[in-house]
Design an enzyme around this catalytic site. Structure first.
Site, PDB file in Angstrom:
ATOM      1  N   CYS A 153       1.877   6.812  -0.422  1.00  0.00           N
ATOM      2  CA  CYS A 153       2.820   7.161  -1.734  1.00  0.00           C
ATOM      3  C   CYS A 153       2.739   7.714  -3.277  1.00  0.00           C
ATOM      4  CB  CYS A 153       4.339   6.654  -1.634  1.00  0.00           C
ATOM      5  SG  CYS A 153       3.713   4.789  -1.753  1.00  0.00           S
TER       6      CYS A 153
HETATM    7  N1  LIG Z   1       7.746   2.459   2.583  1.00  0.00           N
HETATM    8  C1  LIG Z   1       7.261   3.822   1.351  1.00  0.00           C
HETATM    9  O1  LIG Z   1       7.798   4.583   0.493  1.00  0.00           O
HETATM   10  C2  LIG Z   1       5.302   4.218   2.249  1.00  0.00           C
HETATM   11  C3  LIG Z   1       5.387   3.221   3.121  1.00  0.00           C
HETATM   12  N2  LIG Z   1       4.317   3.869   3.676  1.00  0.00           N
HETATM   13  C4  LIG Z   1       3.427   3.322   5.266  1.00  0.00           C
HETATM   14  O2  LIG Z   1       4.386   3.983   6.489  1.00  0.00           O
HETATM   15  C5  LIG Z   1       4.298   2.927   7.078  1.00  0.00           C
HETATM   16  C6  LIG Z   1       5.442   2.386   7.788  1.00  0.00           C
HETATM   17  O3  LIG Z   1       6.146   2.431   6.057  1.00  0.00           O
HETATM   18  P1  LIG Z   1       7.491   1.462   6.270  1.00  0.00           P
HETATM   19  O4  LIG Z   1       8.383   2.368   6.820  1.00  0.00           O
HETATM   20  O5  LIG Z   1       7.964   1.152   4.613  1.00  0.00           O
HETATM   21  O6  LIG Z   1       7.771  -0.014   6.585  1.00  0.00           O
HETATM   22  P2  LIG Z   1       8.278  -0.729   7.223  1.00  0.00           P
HETATM   23  O7  LIG Z   1       8.019  -2.353   7.051  1.00  0.00           O
HETATM   24  O8  LIG Z   1      10.226  -0.346   6.901  1.00  0.00           O
HETATM   25  O9  LIG Z   1       8.643  -0.288   9.193  1.00  0.00           O
HETATM   26  C7  LIG Z   1       7.484  -0.900   9.846  1.00  0.00           C
HETATM   27  C8  LIG Z   1       7.564  -0.700  10.794  1.00  0.00           C
HETATM   28  O10 LIG Z   1       6.775  -1.489  11.932  1.00  0.00           O
HETATM   29  C9  LIG Z   1       7.471  -1.651  13.203  1.00  0.00           C
HETATM   30  N3  LIG Z   1       6.643  -2.677  13.027  1.00  0.00           N
HETATM   31  C10 LIG Z   1       6.168  -3.129  12.526  1.00  0.00           C
HETATM   32  N4  LIG Z   1       4.796  -4.568  13.344  1.00  0.00           N
HETATM   33  C11 LIG Z   1       4.643  -3.749  14.281  1.00  0.00           C
HETATM   34  C12 LIG Z   1       3.618  -3.820  15.592  1.00  0.00           C
HETATM   35  N5  LIG Z   1       2.947  -5.153  15.626  1.00  0.00           N
HETATM   36  N6  LIG Z   1       3.792  -3.602  17.107  1.00  0.00           N
HETATM   37  C13 LIG Z   1       4.666  -2.555  16.383  1.00  0.00           C
HETATM   38  N7  LIG Z   1       5.886  -2.076  15.534  1.00  0.00           N
HETATM   39  C14 LIG Z   1       5.375  -3.216  14.231  1.00  0.00           C
HETATM   40  C15 LIG Z   1       8.548  -2.381  12.639  1.00  0.00           C
HETATM   41  O11 LIG Z   1       9.152  -2.471  13.605  1.00  0.00           O
HETATM   42  P3  LIG Z   1      10.453  -3.849  14.619  1.00  0.00           P
HETATM   43  O12 LIG Z   1       9.580  -5.113  13.585  1.00  0.00           O
HETATM   44  O13 LIG Z   1      10.978  -2.632  14.431  1.00  0.00           O
HETATM   45  O14 LIG Z   1       9.239  -3.227  15.907  1.00  0.00           O
HETATM   46  C16 LIG Z   1       8.967  -1.360  11.530  1.00  0.00           C
HETATM   47  O15 LIG Z   1       9.643  -0.643  12.277  1.00  0.00           O
HETATM   48  C17 LIG Z   1       3.564   1.547   6.547  1.00  0.00           C
HETATM   49  O16 LIG Z   1       2.304   1.476   6.842  1.00  0.00           O
HETATM   50  C18 LIG Z   1       2.847   1.856   4.950  1.00  0.00           C
HETATM   51  O17 LIG Z   1       1.791   1.328   4.277  1.00  0.00           O
HETATM   52  C19 LIG Z   1       3.473   5.117   2.811  1.00  0.00           C
HETATM   53  C20 LIG Z   1       3.949   6.124   2.254  1.00  0.00           C
HETATM   54  C21 LIG Z   1       5.509   5.261   2.049  1.00  0.00           C
HETATM   55  C1  LIG Z   2       6.285  -0.941  -3.976  1.00  0.00           C
HETATM   56  C2  LIG Z   2       5.142  -1.179  -3.174  1.00  0.00           C
HETATM   57  O1  LIG Z   2       5.164  -2.145  -2.424  1.00  0.00           O
HETATM   58  N1  LIG Z   2       4.783  -0.014  -2.774  1.00  0.00           N
HETATM   59  C3  LIG Z   2       3.190  -0.094  -2.012  1.00  0.00           C
HETATM   60  C4  LIG Z   2       2.751   0.619  -1.867  1.00  0.00           C
HETATM   61  C5  LIG Z   2       3.331   1.687  -0.853  1.00  0.00           C
HETATM   62  C6  LIG Z   2       2.997   2.136   0.547  1.00  0.00           C
HETATM   63  O2  LIG Z   2       3.468   1.711   1.646  1.00  0.00           O
HETATM   64  O3  LIG Z   2       1.965   2.693   0.904  1.00  0.00           O
HETATM   65  P1  LIG Z   2       0.720   2.345   1.802  1.00  0.00           P
HETATM   66  O4  LIG Z   2       1.201   3.067   3.001  1.00  0.00           O
HETATM   67  O5  LIG Z   2      -0.296   2.640   1.342  1.00  0.00           O
HETATM   68  O6  LIG Z   2       0.715   1.097   2.561  1.00  0.00           O
HETATM   69  C7  LIG Z   2       2.661  -1.130  -2.096  1.00  0.00           C
HETATM   70  O7  LIG Z   2       1.942  -1.510  -3.366  1.00  0.00           O
HETATM   71  O8  LIG Z   2       1.759  -2.224  -1.906  1.00  0.00           O
END
Ligand SMILES: NC(=O)C1=CN([C@@H]2O[C@H](COP(=O)(O)OP(=O)(O)OC[C@H]3O[C@@H](n4cnc5c(N)ncnc54)[C@H](OP(=O)(O)O)[C@@H]3O)[C@@H](O)[C@H]2O)C=CC1
Ligand SMILES: CC(=O)N[C@@H](CCC(=O)OP(=O)(O)O)C(=O)O
Length: 347
Positions: A153
């Site tokens: 992001c």
């Molecule tokens: N949030 C953001 O703004 C952004 C996030 N990202 C990236 O996108 C990805 C998802 O982010 P986000 O939605 O925020 O994360 P969350 O923590 O909100 O959700 C992560 C999901 O992964 C699942 N999970 C965790 N561990 C495991 C495992 N071992 N096996 C299978 N499923 C698993 C969890 O499901 P459950 O526990 O139900 O199994 C949960 O639904 C991350 O890599 C993050 O860095 C990228 C850009 C922006």
């Molecule tokens: C506010 C906040 O904690 N932001 C996350 C980055 C967001 C993210 O999910 O980035 P990746 O997909 O690269 O993991 C952080 O700084 O680790």
């Protein structure tokens, strides 16, 4: 598209970006959601976990094990980094295209990944296959990809704030400072002490100083655009809001500049990029909330002889889920804006 809809899986649908993917894909005219997964909530209706989907997506969450038994066109991995890589390895021969929202395949190599993520990488071959999924820069490569590494992001907002200057090789090396702020959903759905209400309410703090993993992602991409290595100073901050990223980037240039020329450079670079809006005033995070837009506002500071470029995105959308859908559209030769034409939700 008059033919069959694309059959998609959302792996990690219980999280923030997984649920945003579900919201976008439910309204996408060329998609049918075949399976949504969670390991912690198997069997629970999706709408029990995310009540905003009540009467719209009530199907039960299944374990990711079920994915390999299905006939799918595309798999979205909305999983933590360090977890995605194992699924990419396991499903490499399934025939479905994979869009990974994590950081597991965004960098150039296993060594760089292991240095910055402080984690072993279990599927290094994926680095040569993965295409960095920033459509404004790599639309053609994305169209041919089987594995897309959806950008981070902060890197999305940071790269788009500076890309036009790097593309013209105008930036004085070592001069770039990227001051970034994110809402709390950027940290994922699980609460931790840093994101606890009492730590963020009426508080504002820097973190990841001089070593956040997004620094190298930004450096690799900006360096790639310019055709030479670059170093940037990147500092993220946690904002007491739920979603949105605002980046203020500063750069010295190698040549003379004025406001008119600067605006022209940005306008030319983004002229046929429907989701980058060049603004004529400083944008706020609410100007893009709930949308796929990245708003950019470049200013020339005559007094300091520096560029100040401000960009804003919704971290869960242009920073994650809508960028992933944009990538899917490109990978399946759909019009790039299909399912993405939302007007921002202000106020
Ligand atoms: N949030 C953001 O703004 C952004 C996030 N990202 C990236 O996108 C990805 C998802 O982010 P986000 O939605 O925020 O994360 P969350 O923590 O909100 O959700 C992560 C999901 O992964 C699942 N999970 C965790 N561990 C495991 C495992 N071992 N096996 C299978 N499923 C698993 C969890 O499901 P459950 O526990 O139900 O199994 C949960 O639904 C991350 O890599 C993050 O860095 C990228 C850009 C922006
Ligand atoms: C506010 C906040 O904690 N932001 C996350 C980055 C967001 C993210 O999910 O980035 P990746 O997909 O690269 O993991 C952080 O700084 O680790």
């Amino acid at each position: 598209m008059s033919h069959q809809k694309l059959k998609v899986a959302i792996v990690g649908a219980s999280g923030f970006t997984g649920s945003e993917l579900a919201r976008l894909l439910l309204n996408h005219p060329d998609v049918s959601i075949s399976i949504i997964t969670s390991e912690s909530h198997v069997g629970k209706p999706f709408s029990d976990l995310h009540p905003q989907f009540f009467n719209r997506l009530d199907i039960p969450l299944e374990s990711a094990d079920q994915v390999s038994k299905m006939d799918l066109d595309v798999i979205f991995l909305a999983l933590p980094h360090g977890v995605s890589m194992d699924f990419v390895a396991k499903w490499k021969d399934l025939g479905a295209k994979i869009i990974d929202l994590s950081g597991d395949f965004r960098l150039s190599s296993k060594d760089v990944y292991e240095e910055w993520y402080q984690k072993k990488h279990s599927y290094p071959i994926g680095f040569s296959e993965a295409v960095y999924g920033l459509p404004e820069l790599f639309a053609k490569k994305i169209a041919d990809a089987r594995l897309v590494a959806n950008p981070g992001c902060y890197p999305t907002a940071s790269i788009l704030s500076l890309a036009p200057l790097y593309a013209k090789q105008l930036v004085e090396e070592g001069s770039v400072i990227i001051d970034a702020k994110s809402g709390l959903t950027g940290a994922g759905v699980k609460a931790n002490p840093t994101t606890h209400f009492s730590n963020v309410n009426e508080n504002f703090k820097a973190y990841g100083i001089a070593g956040h993993r997004h620094t190298i992602e930004i450096e690799e991409q900006l360096g790639g655009i310019a055709g030479s290595n670059t170093t940037v100073q990147f500092t993220p901050h946690l904002l007491p809001v739920d979603r949105g990223i605002l980046v203020t980037s500063y750069a010295k240039l190698k040549t003379e500049m004025n406001q008119e020329k600067l605006t022209e450079i940005y306008a030319e670079y983004y002229q046929d990029k429907p989701f980058v809006r060049l603004r004529n005033q400083a944008p706020g995070i609410k100007d893009v909330r709930g949308s796929h837009f990245c708003d950019v506002f470049p200013t020339w500071d005559e007094r300091t002889q520096k560029v100040i470029s401000i960009s804003v995105i919704d971290n869960l959308l242009k920073g994650a889920a809508s960028q992933a859908v944009h990538n899917m559209n490109l990978m399946f030769d759909l019009p790039e804006a299909t399912g993405l034409n939302h007007i921002p939700l202000k106020p």
